[in-house]
Design an enzyme around this catalytic site. Structure first.
Site, PDB file in Angstrom:
ATOM      1  N   CYS A   3       0.696  -1.322  -0.061  1.00  0.00           N
ATOM      2  CA  CYS A   3       0.021   0.073   0.133  1.00  0.00           C
ATOM      3  C   CYS A   3       0.874   1.199   0.195  1.00  0.00           C
ATOM      4  O   CYS A   3       2.271   1.174  -0.448  1.00  0.00           O
ATOM      5  CB  CYS A   3      -0.973   0.090   1.123  1.00  0.00           C
ATOM      6  SG  CYS A   3      -0.214   0.207   2.690  1.00  0.00           S
ATOM      7  N   ALA A   4       0.293   2.303   0.135  1.00  0.00           N
ATOM      8  CA  ALA A   4       0.941   3.687   0.056  1.00  0.00           C
ATOM      9  C   ALA A   4       2.002   3.744   1.126  1.00  0.00           C
ATOM     10  O   ALA A   4       3.471   4.039   0.795  1.00  0.00           O
ATOM     11  CB  ALA A   4       0.161   4.957   0.380  1.00  0.00           C
TER      12      ALA A   4
END
Lengths: 382, 194
Positions: free
Chosen positions: A77-78
């Protein structure tokens, strides 16, 4: 939390090794769809799918159905939080060999992998720093206890540490041009190490700090045995763009010439004016150089440009054969191809240019966000 | 000055990192009455795009975000049950027997297998064309919108999504193969093992 669940952390370094070794890996990217379509982890042996974590809040069945059993799995994810959240559930569902990426895409964007390009004639070596997540390349010349860094990236501690490990003091930092896709670490590194910061004067009209002017005929020496850095004025990507010939072996082309593509002329807002300069540099100025020079660009656009051990390099003669950007015969055709194939501009490129001129000074966190995404400095990249 | 936005509930997600703002919002919205508005206060910049994406996918109405320095105030209106996206089902399906009959019949049929290449490689119905779900949109040109097209996956859920996508793109005769490859007893083939 079920402590027996088979869940491991994978670092950006480990992921880099997997990409370069072309090991099989299945990635579940749980960022939102727009971030994913903008920029993702790529590799020749990597299969990747995108299911936003917020679609998996009630369970991960949708993901399980699409993830092949028995393959090494990485959830991304980020920053990390959401990938851990999803990976835990996948591991608890009984899947094995499940990992999440430490630090997420931010860490992936910032990881630098140093690789050795080759030896220098009078001792010392040239190293390339591959920013694999973003496609940026920096270089370090190390010779007789001294070092010069070219197109330094923001993560200056990596260069300091590397120089220290090689017993070298950084004497010079050079930028081939004023960058628009990433924040230069050249000035910061120079300040931290007492080195001299060099910039092409034509790109530095608006800068707010002192620098030394890169000019043809003014060679720069590194180490007592004198490794020569010979600046070659090569406008086109920016008006000041300057290439370097190092040790009569290597041609550092900045964002003018890449391995599978050529630089774009529009990031400083002058596509029409500079397309001619670009052609002149590629078809005339570089033509008269030795065809045996090894071209070392400041970017790669596709993972296919990564060679052995991740090195990005090619002989100038080979590029004149294989690079489509060097094989457009007619000038008007060249102009058309360039102006019609410009990809979207890099994320926050105006702010990045302002930062590199010293006009604004964003926080580290802001700089990170500005740099998210692919580099997009080449013409043919999507 | 922005007009004051009235929310029925305020949720404090300040200082929380992804995924917590969305996890909390989801929980809070489950408690909310349909038509009511929730204000979610968050400091995680990433919460903006994620909140929009989540609302879009669930059918709740994302109204907007107000930025106050580092603080993001997201406003979301809980939709009525009839508005929220159900697990949408493609209405036209075909069972294994029917498919088997069609395959042995005279007419040419198009069977698309939307599983991943590795799944396809090991076990597939003879003649099935491999187009993984993730590639379908890009490769849609390979298909004729007027053909009768059957779509299969492992269990019928990815193929359901594929059928919806094809229908959305103007394909008229698309049918989902019920239960997918699971329980298929007809002839199959696989890549030659090396």
């Amino acid at each position: 939390m079920n402590s027996t669940a088979d869940l491991d952390i994978m670092t950006a370094r480990e992921l880099t090794r997997i990409v370069l070794a072309k090991e099989k890996l299945f990635i579940l990217d749980v960022r939102n769809e727009s971030d994913f379509s903008d920029w993702k982890i790529e590799g020749e042996s990597i299969d990747i799918i995108n299911i936003p974590y917020f679609n998996l809040l009630d369970g991960v069945d949708e993901a399980l159905e699409q993830i092949p059993e028995g393959t090494q799995l990485l959830v991304v994810c980020a920053k990390e939080g959401s990938s851990k959240f999803v990976a835990e559930q996948i591991a608890e569902a009984g899947r094995t060999n499940v990992h999440y990426l430490e630090g997420g895409m931010k860490a992936w964007s910032e990881h630098l992998e140093p690789v050795k390009i080759g030896e220098l004639h009078h001792g010392g070596a040239l190293y390339q720093f591959v920013r694999i997540g973003k496609g940026c390349l920096s270089y370090m010349v190390v010779s007789s206890g001294e070092a010069a860094v070219i197109d330094t990236l923001r993560m200056t501690d990596v260069f300091e540490q590397f120089a220290k490990e090689h017993g070298a003091q950084i004497k010079h930092t050079l930028d081939t041009h004023l960058h628009a896709d990433h924040i230069s670490g050249g000035r910061t590194l120079a300040v931290r190490t007492g080195a001299t910061y060099w910039l092409p004067p034509k790109d530095a009209d608006e800068v707010t700090f002192d620098y030394e002017k890169l000019e043809e005929g003014h060679d720069i020496s590194v180490g007592t045995t004198t490794i020569r850095i010979q600046p070659i004025y090569s406008p086109g990507h920016t008006i000041g763009s300057t290439s370097f010939i190092i040790d009569d072996q290597y041609l550092l082309t900045g964002d003018i010439l890449f391995i599978e593509s050529i630089g774009r002329p529009d990031l400083a807002g002058k596509a029409e004016d500079w397309v001619e300069d670009l052609r002149n540099t590629l078809y005339n100025r570089y033509q008269v150089l030795s065809p045996d020079l090894i071209v070392l660009p400041a970017h790669f656009g596709k993972v296919t440009e990564l060679g052995d051990d991740g090195r990005v390099m090619a002989k100038l003669a080979d590029l004149y054969h294989n690079n489509p950007g060097l094989n457009i015969k007619q000038e008007d055709e060249f102009r058309r191809v360039i102006t019609e194939n410009l990809p979207p501009q890099p994320n926050a490129y105006q702010e990045i240019r302002q930062t590199n001129m010293g006009k604004i000074t964003p926080s580290v966190e802001e700089q990170r966000d500005m740099e998210m995404g692919p580099n997009r400095c080449a013409v043919h990249d999507k | 000055m922005l007009p004051e936005i009235r929310a029925n509930v305020t949720l404090d997600c300040k200082g929380l990192a992804c995924p917590m703002p969305i996890v909390r919002t989801k929980k809070a919205i489950d408690q909310l009455k349909a038509g009511h508005v929730i204000e979610v206060q968050a400091t995680d910049k990433g919460s903006l795009a994620d909140m929009q994406g989540w609302a879009k996918n669930t059918g709740h109405h994302y109204l907007g975000t107000v930025e106050e320095g580092n603080l993001l105030k997201h406003y979301i209106r809980k939709s009525k049950l009839s508005e929220t996206k159900e697990e949408k089902q493609h209405p036209y399906t075909i069972c294994h027997e029917e498919l088997a009959t069609k395959m042995t019949g005279e007419g040419k049929i198009t069977l698309i297998d939307v599983r991943e290449p590795a799944e396809y490689a090991f076990n597939r119905i003879k003649g099935a064309i491999s187009i993984p779900l993730g590639e379908l949109e890009d490769r849609i040109k390979e298909l004729n919108p007027d053909d009768e097209i059957f779509v299969i996956c492992r269990t019928g859920s990815r193929s359901d999504l594929a059928c919806q996508l094809l229908t959305e793109k103007g394909f008229k005769k698309v049918k989902n193969v019920e239960t997918g490859m699971t329980g298929w007893t007809g002839p199959t083939e696989q890549d030659n093992s090396k």
